[in-house]
Design an enzyme around this catalytic site. Sequence first.
Site, short mmCIF file in Angstrom:
data_model
loop_
_atom_site.label_atom_id
_atom_site.label_comp_id
_atom_site.label_asym_id
_atom_site.label_seq_id
_atom_site.Cartn_x
_atom_site.Cartn_y
_atom_site.Cartn_z
N GLU A 49 0.82 -1.21 0.00
CA GLU A 49 0.00 0.00 0.00
C GLU A 49 0.85 1.26 0.00
OE1 GLU A 49 -2.97 0.26 -0.69
OE2 GLU A 49 -3.66 -1.79 -0.50
N TYR A 132 -6.22 6.85 3.93
CA TYR A 132 -6.37 5.78 2.95
C TYR A 132 -5.64 4.51 3.39
CZ TYR A 132 -5.40 2.56 -0.66
OH TYR A 132 -5.27 1.37 -1.31
N ASP A 150 -9.62 5.77 -2.31
CA ASP A 150 -8.49 6.28 -3.08
C ASP A 150 -9.02 6.96 -4.34
OD1 ASP A 150 -9.39 4.17 -4.55
OD2 ASP A 150 -7.41 3.49 -5.15
#
Length: 352
Positions: A49, A132, A150
């Site tokens: 991520e 996020y 996102d």
Amino acid sequence: MTPESLRQSLRTRLLAWYDQNARDLPWRVGPAARRDGMRADPYRVWLSEVMLQQTTVPHAAPYFLKFTQRWPTVFDLAREDDAEVMAAWAGLGYYARARNLLACARAVAGQHGGAFPDTEAGLRELPGLGPYTAAAVGAIALDLPTNVVDGNVERVMARLFAVETPLPDAKPALKALAGELVGEDRPGDWAQALMDLGATVCRPKAPLCDRCPLAAACAALAGGAPETYPRKAAKVARPHRNGVAYILTQGDQVALVRRPPKGLLGGMLALPTSDWRTNGWSDAEAMAAAPASADWRSVGEVDHVFTHFSLTLRLLRAEGEAEGMIWTQRSGLDALPSVFLKAARVGLANLL
DNA sequence: TATCCGTGGCC
DNA sequence: TGGCCAAGGAT
């Protein structure tokens, strides 16, 4: 407010689509394996991520494989030297991510016994984990019903509900719309399904609406121009700057410097340079700003585009010595950010 | 809140 | 070719 029947319909259709169309990604546990109870390692989810922040899958994937092979656990990464991790990150961009990555790894290894926090709020406190990433790690690694928003999700929501407010003002409304669709069932798959849909079907340009499981409910498609969503505010012009980069050699060695820990390319190895300014540099000015007195020769220039300005770098090369340099073999130049790797390659190839 | 912070692929 | 775009965060 989304009616409950529509909400359930959207969820069912998108999860069914994901079961058939999930992308096979190096850090992903697919929907079939998740049904069998498999979960991705939080360390790998977190690492992927962070690498994927503002970065494409094809660009991040080789770095993910390299990092997980070299540092299989958060402990391995936490005890590595800063310079090694920064060098391994070279070329991925947004180098504050690499600094925060190490800080986060060391926090997890040192303060949590090597286990990532098991709540969204706990994750959110770690360096480099914003709204996020904390939500994504919570959903994908822990199956928490977080609201993972996102750029993909923003685009899907803007189209599905034909949101007319331009970005970035629309962000809170888009996040609220996404939040209404989150449920307790398969939170990790839901988050990844929404992002896969945005990446492969509900694309920024030329969306493939005939393949979209949500097409029947899409307000933007009904309006006839789904690709025009999300609306966006006008962008500001990107200024141009000029600088000089100095390629100082001693045989096969090249002189590098370590940039200051914060700011542009912070903490990374670099070629020594002049200031970067609006006006160009004459030969005399370029010589005067050099890191050493030497027989400098002009060996070309390179252009580079950063997020908020573009840059032309004149290249001067000489053989000689200077104080405070980090002398590096040519084979070690892959530890440089792309702008300097490009400059070094051009400058070393052009012999006068 | 607005600005700063990389890179490479695409059309 | 230049603008657009990609799984954002920190300050």
